[in-house]
Motif scaffolding. Structure first.
Motif, PDB file in Angstrom:
ATOM      1  N   TRP A 198     -22.638 -39.734 -48.765  1.00 15.91           N
ATOM      2  CA  TRP A 198     -21.597 -38.850 -49.293  1.00 15.91           C
ATOM      3  C   TRP A 198     -21.697 -38.838 -50.820  1.00 15.91           C
ATOM      4  N   HIS A 199     -21.930 -37.674 -51.404  1.00 14.15           N
ATOM      5  CA  HIS A 199     -21.960 -37.520 -52.860  1.00 14.15           C
ATOM      6  C   HIS A 199     -20.531 -37.467 -53.386  1.00 14.15           C
ATOM      7  N   VAL A 200     -20.262 -38.210 -54.441  1.00 13.15           N
ATOM      8  CA  VAL A 200     -18.929 -38.210 -55.046  1.00 13.15           C
ATOM      9  C   VAL A 200     -18.842 -37.003 -55.987  1.00 13.15           C
ATOM     10  N   ILE A 201     -17.951 -36.081 -55.663  1.00 12.05           N
ATOM     11  CA  ILE A 201     -17.810 -34.821 -56.404  1.00 12.05           C
ATOM     12  C   ILE A 201     -16.705 -34.913 -57.451  1.00 12.05           C
ATOM     13  N   GLY A 202     -15.595 -35.521 -57.075  1.00 12.74           N
ATOM     14  CA  GLY A 202     -14.460 -35.676 -57.975  1.00 12.74           C
ATOM     15  C   GLY A 202     -13.836 -37.045 -57.772  1.00 12.74           C
ATOM     16  N   ILE A 203     -13.195 -37.565 -58.828  1.00 11.90           N
ATOM     17  CA  ILE A 203     -12.751 -38.953 -58.774  1.00 11.90           C
ATOM     18  C   ILE A 203     -11.638 -39.229 -59.789  1.00 11.90           C
ATOM     19  N   ILE A 204     -10.742 -40.102 -59.420  1.00 12.66           N
ATOM     20  CA  ILE A 204      -9.959 -40.857 -60.394  1.00 12.66           C
ATOM     21  C   ILE A 204     -10.609 -42.231 -60.329  1.00 12.66           C
ATOM     22  N   PRO A 205     -11.403 -42.584 -61.314  1.00  9.67           N
ATOM     23  CA  PRO A 205     -12.261 -43.772 -61.188  1.00  9.67           C
ATOM     24  C   PRO A 205     -11.537 -45.096 -61.384  1.00  9.67           C
ATOM     25  N   TRP A 206     -12.071 -46.126 -60.734  1.00  9.66           N
ATOM     26  CA  TRP A 206     -11.677 -47.484 -61.072  1.00  9.66           C
ATOM     27  C   TRP A 206     -12.637 -47.951 -62.152  1.00  9.66           C
ATOM     28  N   SER A 207     -12.354 -49.072 -62.765  1.00 16.15           N
ATOM     29  CA  SER A 207     -13.034 -49.484 -64.000  1.00 16.15           C
ATOM     30  C   SER A 207     -14.557 -49.448 -63.926  1.00 16.15           C
ATOM     31  N   GLU A 245     -16.466 -47.630 -62.227  1.00 18.56           N
ATOM     32  CA  GLU A 245     -17.013 -46.294 -61.963  1.00 18.56           C
ATOM     33  C   GLU A 245     -17.015 -45.396 -63.191  1.00 18.56           C
ATOM     34  N   ARG A 246     -16.335 -45.796 -64.239  1.00 15.41           N
ATOM     35  CA  ARG A 246     -16.276 -44.954 -65.437  1.00 15.41           C
ATOM     36  C   ARG A 246     -17.677 -44.750 -66.006  1.00 15.41           C
ATOM     37  N   ASN A 247     -17.969 -43.517 -66.361  1.00 16.05           N
ATOM     38  CA  ASN A 247     -19.257 -43.116 -66.942  1.00 16.05           C
ATOM     39  C   ASN A 247     -20.420 -43.163 -65.961  1.00 16.05           C
ATOM     40  N   ASN A 248     -20.138 -43.309 -64.679  1.00 16.98           N
ATOM     41  CA  ASN A 248     -21.206 -43.252 -63.681  1.00 16.98           C
ATOM     42  C   ASN A 248     -21.426 -41.804 -63.263  1.00 16.98           C
ATOM     43  N   VAL A 249     -22.674 -41.435 -63.039  1.00 20.50           N
ATOM     44  CA  VAL A 249     -23.040 -40.088 -62.617  1.00 20.50           C
ATOM     45  C   VAL A 249     -23.993 -40.184 -61.440  1.00 20.50           C
ATOM     46  N   GLY A 250     -24.169 -39.051 -60.749  1.00 14.85           N
ATOM     47  CA  GLY A 250     -25.068 -39.056 -59.593  1.00 14.85           C
ATOM     48  C   GLY A 250     -24.632 -40.071 -58.553  1.00 14.85           C
ATOM     49  N   THR A 251     -23.323 -40.243 -58.405  1.00 16.31           N
ATOM     50  CA  THR A 251     -22.817 -41.301 -57.534  1.00 16.31           C
ATOM     51  C   THR A 251     -22.710 -40.843 -56.090  1.00 16.31           C
ATOM     52  N   MET A 252     -22.849 -41.803 -55.209  1.00  9.10           N
ATOM     53  CA  MET A 252     -22.642 -41.539 -53.795  1.00  9.10           C
ATOM     54  C   MET A 252     -22.353 -42.833 -53.064  1.00  9.10           C
ATOM     55  N   ASP A 253     -21.716 -42.677 -51.914  1.00 13.33           N
ATOM     56  CA  ASP A 253     -21.504 -43.789 -51.002  1.00 13.33           C
ATOM     57  C   ASP A 253     -22.378 -43.552 -49.788  1.00 13.33           C
ATOM     58  N   ILE A 310     -13.313 -37.610 -53.954  1.00 15.40           N
ATOM     59  CA  ILE A 310     -13.613 -36.371 -53.235  1.00 15.40           C
ATOM     60  C   ILE A 310     -15.120 -36.390 -53.022  1.00 15.40           C
ATOM     61  N   MET A 311     -15.542 -36.348 -51.763  1.00 22.72           N
ATOM     62  CA  MET A 311     -16.969 -36.505 -51.473  1.00 22.72           C
ATOM     63  C   MET A 311     -17.473 -35.385 -50.574  1.00 22.72           C
ATOM     64  N   SER A 312     -18.767 -35.106 -50.725  1.00 16.80           N
ATOM     65  CA  SER A 312     -19.427 -34.045 -49.971  1.00 16.80           C
ATOM     66  C   SER A 312     -20.765 -34.557 -49.457  1.00 16.80           C
ATOM     67  N   ARG A 313     -21.201 -33.984 -48.362  1.00 17.56           N
ATOM     68  CA  ARG A 313     -22.526 -34.347 -47.829  1.00 17.56           C
ATOM     69  C   ARG A 313     -23.648 -33.862 -48.742  1.00 17.56           C
ATOM     70  N   THR A 314     -23.359 -32.867 -49.568  1.00 18.15           N
ATOM     71  CA  THR A 314     -24.357 -32.318 -50.486  1.00 18.15           C
ATOM     72  C   THR A 314     -23.905 -32.601 -51.921  1.00 18.15           C
ATOM     73  N   PRO A 315     -24.794 -32.463 -52.891  1.00 15.07           N
ATOM     74  CA  PRO A 315     -24.426 -32.764 -54.282  1.00 15.07           C
ATOM     75  C   PRO A 315     -23.442 -31.780 -54.917  1.00 15.07           C
ATOM     76  N   SER A 316     -23.067 -30.745 -54.193  1.00 16.05           N
ATOM     77  CA  SER A 316     -22.083 -29.810 -54.728  1.00 16.05           C
ATOM     78  C   SER A 316     -21.123 -29.407 -53.616  1.00 16.05           C
ATOM     79  N   LEU A 317     -19.990 -28.878 -54.036  1.00  9.64           N
ATOM     80  CA  LEU A 317     -18.952 -28.441 -53.115  1.00  9.64           C
ATOM     81  C   LEU A 317     -18.469 -27.086 -53.622  1.00  9.64           C
ATOM     82  N   SER A 318     -18.228 -26.148 -52.722  1.00  6.03           N
ATOM     83  CA  SER A 318     -17.784 -24.826 -53.166  1.00  6.03           C
ATOM     84  C   SER A 318     -16.469 -24.948 -53.939  1.00  6.03           C
TER      85      SER A 318
END
Length: 183
Positions: free
Chosen positions: A43-52, A54-62, A141-149
């Motif tokens: 799951w690609h992370v599209i949007g977030i209220i980050p915990w400490s 996760e700040r400044n992380n990009v290209g993230t996924m679970d 907010i996570m998506s199976r793809t790197p983007s979400l409509s």
């Protein structure tokens, strides 16, 4: 050693937030049912209220992988600040708490500390999901793809606002358009 230090700091930060869990007037509402087999995978992370951490992380996924003992291996994949930075990982174990819905988990990065993990939104076709935290200080907010409509994203934000989230705090996460984060 760095992973242990990050985990300890994260746990302390989450424990500090736990004191406000019961102060929100309404509990988060989870989805009615999660098919765990369909939920597994990346799951690609599209949007977030980050915990400490996760700040400044990009290209993230679970990435969720079932374990033989019924729990779930969780691999958090990320790049620090730039998509071209070295890929890093953190590992946790998820335990389904509400077996009737499979929508309430506890997640453990370091024993014995556990955090709540609530599936509060999930597309019928499992192309997106939203993970909430009881005091609304965290969301994924996570998506199976790197983007979400944009229409899906805006609909999710509307539902999060109805659940009591301050959606102005949600940050978009830069993603890569290929799946190299899985490799």
């Amino acid at each position: 050693m760095q992973i242990i230090l990050i985990g300890l700091i994260s746990c302390l930060a989450m424990l500090g937030g736990c004191s406000t869990i019961t102060t929100h007037p309404k509990p988060l509402v989870t989805v009615g049912h999660v098919d765990l087999k369909r939920f597994m995978g990346g799951w690609h992370v599209i949007g977030i209220i980050p915990w400490s951490v996760e700040r400044n992380n990009v290209g993230t996924m679970d990435v969720y992988t079932p374990r033989p003992d019924g729990r779930i291996d969780i691999t958090y994949v990320f790049h620090k600040e730039k998509l071209t930075a070295k890929r890093s990982e953190m590992h946790a174990i998820g335990t389904v708490v509400d077996k009737a819905s499979n929508a309430t988990w506890s997640v453990q990065f370091i024993w014995p500390f556990q955090s709540p993990y609530l599936v509060i939104d999930l597309a019928a076709d499992y192309h997106y999901t939203v993970i909430g935290y009881p005091n609304r200080d965290l969301v994924w907010i996570m998506s199976r793809t790197p983007s979400l409509s944009d229409s899906d994203y805006q609909s999710i934000l509307s539902r999060l606002a109805l659940q009591g989230y301050d959606v102005s705090r949600i940050q978009k996460v830069p993603q890569v358009e290929d799946s190299h984060a899985l490799k």
